[in-house]
Design a protein around this motif. Sequence first.
Motif, PDB file in Angstrom:
ATOM      1  N   ILE A  63       3.284  11.091   0.514  1.00  0.00           N
ATOM      2  CA  ILE A  63       3.874   9.815   0.116  1.00  0.00           C
ATOM      3  C   ILE A  63       5.247  10.064  -0.486  1.00  0.00           C
ATOM      4  CG2 ILE A  63       3.587   7.788  -1.370  1.00  0.00           C
ATOM      5  CD1 ILE A  63       1.491   8.043   0.922  1.00  0.00           C
ATOM      6  N   ASP A  64       6.211   9.251  -0.082  1.00  0.00           N
ATOM      7  CA  ASP A  64       7.562   9.334  -0.635  1.00  0.00           C
ATOM      8  C   ASP A  64       7.606   8.462  -1.889  1.00  0.00           C
ATOM      9  OD1 ASP A  64      10.264   9.280  -1.240  1.00  0.00           O
ATOM     10  OD2 ASP A  64      10.886   9.125   0.852  1.00  0.00           O
ATOM     11  N   GLU A  65       7.227   9.058  -3.002  1.00  0.00           N
ATOM     12  CA  GLU A  65       7.137   8.312  -4.259  1.00  0.00           C
ATOM     13  C   GLU A  65       8.484   7.758  -4.694  1.00  0.00           C
ATOM     14  OE1 GLU A  65       5.207  11.035  -6.892  1.00  0.00           O
ATOM     15  OE2 GLU A  65       3.339  10.950  -5.759  1.00  0.00           O
ATOM     16  N   SER A  66       9.560   8.471  -4.399  1.00  0.00           N
ATOM     17  CA  SER A  66      10.897   7.983  -4.741  1.00  0.00           C
ATOM     18  C   SER A  66      11.216   6.700  -3.979  1.00  0.00           C
ATOM     19  CB  SER A  66      11.939   9.060  -4.435  1.00  0.00           C
ATOM     20  OG  SER A  66      13.232   8.564  -4.659  1.00  0.00           O
ATOM     21  N   LEU A  67      10.894   6.671  -2.685  1.00  0.00           N
ATOM     22  CA  LEU A  67      11.107   5.471  -1.876  1.00  0.00           C
ATOM     23  C   LEU A  67      10.289   4.309  -2.429  1.00  0.00           C
ATOM     24  CD1 LEU A  67      12.276   4.139   0.715  1.00  0.00           C
ATOM     25  CD2 LEU A  67      10.215   4.952   1.898  1.00  0.00           C
ATOM     26  N   LEU A  68       9.039   4.559  -2.748  1.00  0.00           N
ATOM     27  CA  LEU A  68       8.163   3.537  -3.323  1.00  0.00           C
ATOM     28  C   LEU A  68       8.758   2.975  -4.607  1.00  0.00           C
ATOM     29  CD1 LEU A  68       5.294   2.140  -3.381  1.00  0.00           C
ATOM     30  CD2 LEU A  68       4.579   4.095  -4.733  1.00  0.00           C
ATOM     31  N   SER A 108       0.845  -1.180   0.000  1.00  0.00           N
ATOM     32  CA  SER A 108       0.000   0.000   0.000  1.00  0.00           C
ATOM     33  C   SER A 108       0.885   1.236   0.000  1.00  0.00           C
ATOM     34  CB  SER A 108      -0.892   0.010   1.244  1.00  0.00           C
ATOM     35  OG  SER A 108      -1.549   1.254   1.383  1.00  0.00           O
ATOM     36  N   VAL A 109       0.487   2.250  -0.737  1.00  0.00           N
ATOM     37  CA  VAL A 109       1.260   3.492  -0.705  1.00  0.00           C
ATOM     38  C   VAL A 109       1.259   4.085   0.696  1.00  0.00           C
ATOM     39  CG1 VAL A 109       0.975   4.046  -3.144  1.00  0.00           C
ATOM     40  CG2 VAL A 109      -0.629   4.974  -1.490  1.00  0.00           C
ATOM     41  N   GLU A 110       0.276   3.735   1.512  1.00  0.00           N
ATOM     42  CA  GLU A 110       0.236   4.220   2.898  1.00  0.00           C
ATOM     43  C   GLU A 110       1.473   3.774   3.680  1.00  0.00           C
ATOM     44  OE1 GLU A 110      -2.009   6.340   4.231  1.00  0.00           O
ATOM     45  OE2 GLU A 110      -2.878   6.436   2.236  1.00  0.00           O
ATOM     46  N   ASP A 111       2.140   2.740   3.212  1.00  0.00           N
ATOM     47  CA  ASP A 111       3.346   2.244   3.871  1.00  0.00           C
ATOM     48  C   ASP A 111       4.618   2.841   3.275  1.00  0.00           C
ATOM     49  OD1 ASP A 111       1.962   0.627   5.705  1.00  0.00           O
ATOM     50  OD2 ASP A 111       1.730  -0.944   4.205  1.00  0.00           O
ATOM     51  N   PHE A 112       4.473   3.932   2.552  1.00  0.00           N
ATOM     52  CA  PHE A 112       5.613   4.632   1.954  1.00  0.00           C
ATOM     53  C   PHE A 112       5.488   6.140   2.183  1.00  0.00           C
ATOM     54  CE2 PHE A 112       5.542   0.547  -0.050  1.00  0.00           C
ATOM     55  CZ  PHE A 112       6.879   0.210  -0.143  1.00  0.00           C
ATOM     56  N   HIS A 113       5.030   6.500   3.378  1.00  0.00           N
ATOM     57  CA  HIS A 113       4.882   7.906   3.757  1.00  0.00           C
ATOM     58  C   HIS A 113       6.239   8.583   3.905  1.00  0.00           C
ATOM     59  CE1 HIS A 113       0.742   9.048   4.804  1.00  0.00           C
ATOM     60  NE2 HIS A 113       0.549   7.750   4.863  1.00  0.00           N
ATOM     61  N   ARG A 114       6.214   9.889   3.859  1.00  0.00           N
ATOM     62  CA  ARG A 114       7.349  10.678   4.336  1.00  0.00           C
ATOM     63  C   ARG A 114       7.155  10.852   5.841  1.00  0.00           C
ATOM     64  NH1 ARG A 114       9.625  13.196  -0.147  1.00  0.00           N
ATOM     65  NH2 ARG A 114       8.172  13.530  -1.862  1.00  0.00           N
ATOM     66  N   SER A 115       8.226  11.114   6.554  1.00  0.00           N
ATOM     67  CA  SER A 115       8.111  11.372   7.986  1.00  0.00           C
ATOM     68  C   SER A 115       7.341  12.680   8.189  1.00  0.00           C
ATOM     69  CB  SER A 115       9.492  11.489   8.630  1.00  0.00           C
ATOM     70  OG  SER A 115      10.146  12.661   8.173  1.00  0.00           O
ATOM     71  N   ARG A 116       6.790  12.857   9.392  1.00  0.00           N
ATOM     72  CA  ARG A 116       6.085  14.113   9.695  1.00  0.00           C
ATOM     73  C   ARG A 116       7.033  15.303   9.559  1.00  0.00           C
ATOM     74  NH1 ARG A 116       3.064  10.428  12.464  1.00  0.00           N
ATOM     75  NH2 ARG A 116       4.063  10.209  14.471  1.00  0.00           N
ATOM     76  N   GLU A 117       8.285  15.108   9.974  1.00  0.00           N
ATOM     77  CA  GLU A 117       9.271  16.181   9.859  1.00  0.00           C
ATOM     78  C   GLU A 117       9.529  16.537   8.387  1.00  0.00           C
ATOM     79  OE1 GLU A 117      13.982  16.978  10.874  1.00  0.00           O
ATOM     80  OE2 GLU A 117      12.928  15.377  11.918  1.00  0.00           O
ATOM     81  N   ALA A 118       9.670  15.527   7.542  1.00  0.00           N
ATOM     82  CA  ALA A 118       9.902  15.783   6.116  1.00  0.00           C
ATOM     83  C   ALA A 118       8.685  16.459   5.479  1.00  0.00           C
ATOM     84  CB  ALA A 118      10.227  14.485   5.391  1.00  0.00           C
ATOM     85  N   PRO A 164      -4.696  19.248   3.867  1.00  0.00           N
ATOM     86  CA  PRO A 164      -4.964  18.127   2.971  1.00  0.00           C
ATOM     87  C   PRO A 164      -4.149  18.216   1.673  1.00  0.00           C
ATOM     88  CG  PRO A 164      -7.007  18.914   3.904  1.00  0.00           C
ATOM     89  CD  PRO A 164      -5.929  19.895   4.314  1.00  0.00           C
ATOM     90  N   GLU A 165      -3.958  19.421   1.166  1.00  0.00           N
ATOM     91  CA  GLU A 165      -3.183  19.565  -0.077  1.00  0.00           C
ATOM     92  C   GLU A 165      -1.731  19.147   0.132  1.00  0.00           C
ATOM     93  OE1 GLU A 165      -1.952  22.681  -3.584  1.00  0.00           O
ATOM     94  OE2 GLU A 165      -3.244  23.384  -1.980  1.00  0.00           O
ATOM     95  N   ARG A 166      -1.130  19.535   1.266  1.00  0.00           N
ATOM     96  CA  ARG A 166       0.252  19.118   1.532  1.00  0.00           C
ATOM     97  C   ARG A 166       0.330  17.603   1.604  1.00  0.00           C
ATOM     98  NH1 ARG A 166       3.155  19.702   7.233  1.00  0.00           N
ATOM     99  NH2 ARG A 166       2.126  17.718   7.495  1.00  0.00           N
ATOM    100  N   TYR A 167      -0.633  16.995   2.294  1.00  0.00           N
ATOM    101  CA  TYR A 167      -0.641  15.528   2.386  1.00  0.00           C
ATOM    102  C   TYR A 167      -0.747  14.914   0.993  1.00  0.00           C
ATOM    103  CZ  TYR A 167      -1.997  10.775   3.322  1.00  0.00           C
ATOM    104  OH  TYR A 167      -2.042   9.411   3.328  1.00  0.00           O
ATOM    105  N   TRP A 168      -1.650  15.429   0.180  1.00  0.00           N
ATOM    106  CA  TRP A 168      -1.867  14.890  -1.159  1.00  0.00           C
ATOM    107  C   TRP A 168      -0.613  15.040  -2.017  1.00  0.00           C
ATOM    108  CZ3 TRP A 168      -2.436  17.396  -6.055  1.00  0.00           C
ATOM    109  CH2 TRP A 168      -2.873  16.541  -7.071  1.00  0.00           C
ATOM    110  N   ARG A 169       0.039  16.181  -1.936  1.00  0.00           N
ATOM    111  CA  ARG A 169       1.213  16.438  -2.781  1.00  0.00           C
ATOM    112  C   ARG A 169       2.509  15.834  -2.238  1.00  0.00           C
ATOM    113  NH1 ARG A 169       0.449  19.923  -6.847  1.00  0.00           N
ATOM    114  NH2 ARG A 169      -1.335  21.316  -6.793  1.00  0.00           N
TER     115      ARG A 169
END
Length: 121
Positions: A89-94, A62-72, A81-86
């Motif tokens: 998720i750490d797409e590079s890590l995924l 799940s992409v939910e398991d590839f989040h960025r840290s709260r600090e990042a 919500p827009e920051r979360y959407w954009r």
Amino acid sequence: MRLVTTPRVAFLREVADEFLARTGRGRVIVAIDGPLRSGKTALGDDLADVLRERDLAVFRASVEDFHRSREAQAEYGADTPERYWRYGIDESLLERTLVEPFLMAGSTAFVTRGFDLARDA
């Protein structure tokens, strides 16, 4: 293991038949998208069970398991919500740890989880 035939399982077997008829051999990625709380996870789990019923190897991620840290995420501004959407998720890590290695079909290892949201690590 044969699943109990319910209307949902019967429908998902038809979906699997159609999907398998349209794909070639080798590894395939199935992505499920939809609104928040629309049942994406349950659909993915159930479809995975139907595919396993056919003795296919299935890996769930799940992409939910590839989040960025709260600090990042905070580096991108206020918690909206827009920051979360954009940036949530750490797409590079995924891509680096799951998608690319998975598509290499066994020549390297892949992970199905790159971030623990509860531990923020």
